[in-house]
Design a protein around this motif. Structure first.
Motif, PDB file in Angstrom:
ATOM      1  N   LEU A   1       0.799  -1.216   0.000  1.00  0.00           N
ATOM      2  CA  LEU A   1       0.000   0.000   0.000  1.00  0.00           C
ATOM      3  C   LEU A   1       0.836   1.273   0.000  1.00  0.00           C
ATOM      4  O   LEU A   1       0.482   2.255  -0.659  1.00  0.00           O
ATOM      5  CB  LEU A   1      -0.940   0.003   1.220  1.00  0.00           C
ATOM      6  CG  LEU A   1      -2.273  -0.711   1.023  1.00  0.00           C
ATOM      7  CD1 LEU A   1      -2.965  -0.938   2.370  1.00  0.00           C
ATOM      8  CD2 LEU A   1      -3.175   0.083   0.086  1.00  0.00           C
ATOM      9  N   LEU A   2       1.940   1.256   0.743  1.00  0.00           N
ATOM     10  CA  LEU A   2       2.723   2.477   0.889  1.00  0.00           C
ATOM     11  C   LEU A   2       4.155   2.307   0.417  1.00  0.00           C
ATOM     12  O   LEU A   2       5.067   2.966   0.898  1.00  0.00           O
ATOM     13  CB  LEU A   2       2.683   2.938   2.349  1.00  0.00           C
ATOM     14  CG  LEU A   2       1.274   3.284   2.863  1.00  0.00           C
ATOM     15  CD1 LEU A   2       1.290   3.563   4.351  1.00  0.00           C
ATOM     16  CD2 LEU A   2       0.696   4.463   2.111  1.00  0.00           C
ATOM     17  N   GLY A   3       4.345   1.434  -0.557  1.00  0.00           N
ATOM     18  CA  GLY A   3       5.680   1.253  -1.105  1.00  0.00           C
ATOM     19  C   GLY A   3       6.041  -0.205  -1.270  1.00  0.00           C
ATOM     20  O   GLY A   3       5.173  -1.063  -1.407  1.00  0.00           O
ATOM     21  N   ASP A   4       7.322  -0.475  -1.215  1.00  0.00           N
ATOM     22  CA  ASP A   4       7.806  -1.821  -1.516  1.00  0.00           C
ATOM     23  C   ASP A   4       8.013  -2.676  -0.274  1.00  0.00           C
ATOM     24  O   ASP A   4       8.524  -3.790  -0.383  1.00  0.00           O
ATOM     25  CB  ASP A   4       9.122  -1.733  -2.298  1.00  0.00           C
ATOM     26  CG  ASP A   4       9.167  -2.747  -3.443  1.00  0.00           C
ATOM     27  OD1 ASP A   4       8.091  -3.234  -3.845  1.00  0.00           O
ATOM     28  OD2 ASP A   4      10.277  -3.054  -3.903  1.00  0.00           O
ATOM     29  N   GLU A   5       7.641  -2.160   0.886  1.00  0.00           N
ATOM     30  CA  GLU A   5       7.772  -2.911   2.125  1.00  0.00           C
ATOM     31  C   GLU A   5       6.421  -2.969   2.836  1.00  0.00           C
ATOM     32  O   GLU A   5       5.646  -2.018   2.800  1.00  0.00           O
ATOM     33  CB  GLU A   5       8.812  -2.262   3.056  1.00  0.00           C
ATOM     34  CG  GLU A   5      10.205  -2.155   2.458  1.00  0.00           C
ATOM     35  CD  GLU A   5      10.862  -3.500   2.219  1.00  0.00           C
ATOM     36  OE1 GLU A   5      10.515  -4.466   2.944  1.00  0.00           O
ATOM     37  OE2 GLU A   5      11.727  -3.593   1.329  1.00  0.00           O
ATOM     38  N   VAL A   6       6.179  -4.083   3.498  1.00  0.00           N
ATOM     39  CA  VAL A   6       4.958  -4.245   4.289  1.00  0.00           C
ATOM     40  C   VAL A   6       4.933  -3.227   5.424  1.00  0.00           C
ATOM     41  O   VAL A   6       5.961  -2.947   6.053  1.00  0.00           O
ATOM     42  CB  VAL A   6       4.888  -5.667   4.882  1.00  0.00           C
ATOM     43  CG1 VAL A   6       3.837  -5.769   5.982  1.00  0.00           C
ATOM     44  CG2 VAL A   6       4.585  -6.682   3.792  1.00  0.00           C
ATOM     45  N   THR A   7       3.760  -2.648   5.674  1.00  0.00           N
ATOM     46  CA  THR A   7       3.547  -1.825   6.861  1.00  0.00           C
ATOM     47  C   THR A   7       2.318  -2.350   7.588  1.00  0.00           C
ATOM     48  O   THR A   7       1.628  -3.263   7.119  1.00  0.00           O
ATOM     49  CB  THR A   7       3.327  -0.344   6.503  1.00  0.00           C
ATOM     50  OG1 THR A   7       2.066  -0.216   5.831  1.00  0.00           O
ATOM     51  CG2 THR A   7       4.456   0.210   5.647  1.00  0.00           C
ATOM     52  N   ALA A   8       2.016  -1.735   8.727  1.00  0.00           N
ATOM     53  CA  ALA A   8       0.817  -2.112   9.473  1.00  0.00           C
ATOM     54  C   ALA A   8      -0.444  -1.856   8.669  1.00  0.00           C
ATOM     55  O   ALA A   8      -1.482  -2.475   8.921  1.00  0.00           O
ATOM     56  CB  ALA A   8       0.776  -1.343  10.798  1.00  0.00           C
ATOM     57  N   ALA A   9      -0.378  -0.972   7.683  1.00  0.00           N
ATOM     58  CA  ALA A   9      -1.533  -0.733   6.806  1.00  0.00           C
ATOM     59  C   ALA A   9      -1.898  -2.000   6.043  1.00  0.00           C
ATOM     60  O   ALA A   9      -3.073  -2.380   5.966  1.00  0.00           O
ATOM     61  CB  ALA A   9      -1.217   0.405   5.833  1.00  0.00           C
ATOM     62  N   ASP A  10      -0.908  -2.662   5.471  1.00  0.00           N
ATOM     63  CA  ASP A  10      -1.153  -3.916   4.749  1.00  0.00           C
ATOM     64  C   ASP A  10      -1.655  -4.998   5.685  1.00  0.00           C
ATOM     65  O   ASP A  10      -2.573  -5.752   5.353  1.00  0.00           O
ATOM     66  CB  ASP A  10       0.142  -4.391   4.072  1.00  0.00           C
ATOM     67  CG  ASP A  10       0.697  -3.372   3.105  1.00  0.00           C
ATOM     68  OD1 ASP A  10       0.124  -3.193   2.028  1.00  0.00           O
ATOM     69  OD2 ASP A  10       1.718  -2.748   3.452  1.00  0.00           O
ATOM     70  N   ILE A  11      -1.066  -5.076   6.873  1.00  0.00           N
ATOM     71  CA  ILE A  11      -1.425  -6.131   7.819  1.00  0.00           C
ATOM     72  C   ILE A  11      -2.881  -6.014   8.242  1.00  0.00           C
ATOM     73  O   ILE A  11      -3.589  -7.012   8.356  1.00  0.00           O
ATOM     74  CB  ILE A  11      -0.456  -6.099   9.020  1.00  0.00           C
ATOM     75  CG1 ILE A  11       0.943  -6.552   8.562  1.00  0.00           C
ATOM     76  CG2 ILE A  11      -0.965  -6.964  10.163  1.00  0.00           C
ATOM     77  CD1 ILE A  11       2.030  -6.372   9.586  1.00  0.00           C
ATOM     78  N   MET A  12      -3.348  -4.796   8.451  1.00  0.00           N
ATOM     79  CA  MET A  12      -4.746  -4.603   8.836  1.00  0.00           C
ATOM     80  C   MET A  12      -5.692  -4.760   7.648  1.00  0.00           C
ATOM     81  O   MET A  12      -6.752  -5.377   7.750  1.00  0.00           O
ATOM     82  CB  MET A  12      -4.924  -3.229   9.469  1.00  0.00           C
ATOM     83  CG  MET A  12      -4.448  -3.134  10.903  1.00  0.00           C
ATOM     84  SD  MET A  12      -5.428  -4.123  12.076  1.00  0.00           S
ATOM     85  CE  MET A  12      -7.023  -3.316  11.967  1.00  0.00           C
ATOM     86  N   MET A  13      -5.338  -4.209   6.514  1.00  0.00           N
ATOM     87  CA  MET A  13      -6.251  -4.190   5.371  1.00  0.00           C
ATOM     88  C   MET A  13      -6.365  -5.548   4.694  1.00  0.00           C
ATOM     89  O   MET A  13      -7.398  -5.867   4.096  1.00  0.00           O
ATOM     90  CB  MET A  13      -5.805  -3.150   4.354  1.00  0.00           C
ATOM     91  CG  MET A  13      -6.173  -1.716   4.722  1.00  0.00           C
ATOM     92  SD  MET A  13      -7.966  -1.437   4.810  1.00  0.00           S
ATOM     93  CE  MET A  13      -8.451  -1.892   3.138  1.00  0.00           C
TER      94      MET A  13
END
Length: 214
Positions: free
Chosen positions: A156-168
């Protein structure tokens, strides 16, 4: 015994917390339960404490529930570099938090509304009711599709996983799997992103550790 325990109910949002724990490299114990008649067994709910909802996280003497709250708690306490959730003062923190909160307050809310109508409507045309409720979730999923197309990376916010991806990830997976206003094949960018999420070593390890299946 690791100080962190994750109370994990099958086929639920609990995979978010397990994935996050794996991303953070934290050791944790899993207290697991299948559902009985579609819900958590009473004894499991009582033992977990809190709201009796899942996930529930115990970290030493601290009990935390609600997957979004668990996400913020773990990141604030263990993500000291702000890799998954940028630190306070970094404007990008609020980009991630927007997705963390919207995962439940928008995507899950609109999707579950349709599911509850499907389960509980007693009279009338259920199909028409579902169709009438589907506008919101279709807009939500179109927004997600567009955001992923605009991203400069796989996530979602680039080439690395963030908490945004984990929740969504769970919200989008649930909506598509249950055909809550959208069907598989209608959102190719979203589906490719879901595959990228599930190909990460941390996600695969979370599934292996917990036995998660949707």
């Amino acid at each position: 015994m690791p100080p962190i325990t994750l109370w994990f109910l099958q086929a639920s949002r609990c995979i978010r917390s397990a994935w996050l724990l794996e991303e953070l490299g934290l050791r944790y114990a899993v207290k697991f339960s299948e559902r009985e008649n579609g819900v958590a067994p009473p004894a499991f709910k009582t033992a977990a404490g809190g709201l009796g909802k899942f996930p529930t996280l115990q970290d030493g003497e601290t009990t935390v529930f609600e997957s979004g709250n668990i996400t913020e708690y773990l990141c604030d306490n263990y993500d000291k570099q702000g890799r998954l959730l940028p630190l306070v003062g970094n404007p990008k923190r609020y980009e991630v938090l927007q997705w963390i909160h919207a995962a439940e307050a928008t995507w899950a809310l609109h999707g579950i509304t349709i599911l509850y109508a499907r389960w509980h409507q007693k009279d009338g045309d259920v199909a028409k009711t579902e169709e009438g409720m589907s506008g919101n979730i279709r807009k939500d999923m179109d927004f997600l599709e567009a955001a992923l197309k605009q991203s400069k990376g796989r996530f979602l916010l680039g080439d690395e996983v963030t908490a945004a991806d984990i929740m969504m990830h769970f919200s989008a997976t649930f909506v598509i799997a249950r055909e809550l206003g959208v069907k598989k094949g209608q959102l190719p960018t979203v589906e490719k992103w879901l595959q990228e999420c599930e190909a990460t070593e941390s996600y695969k390890k979370a599934v292996q550790t917990t036995g998660h299946k949707l």
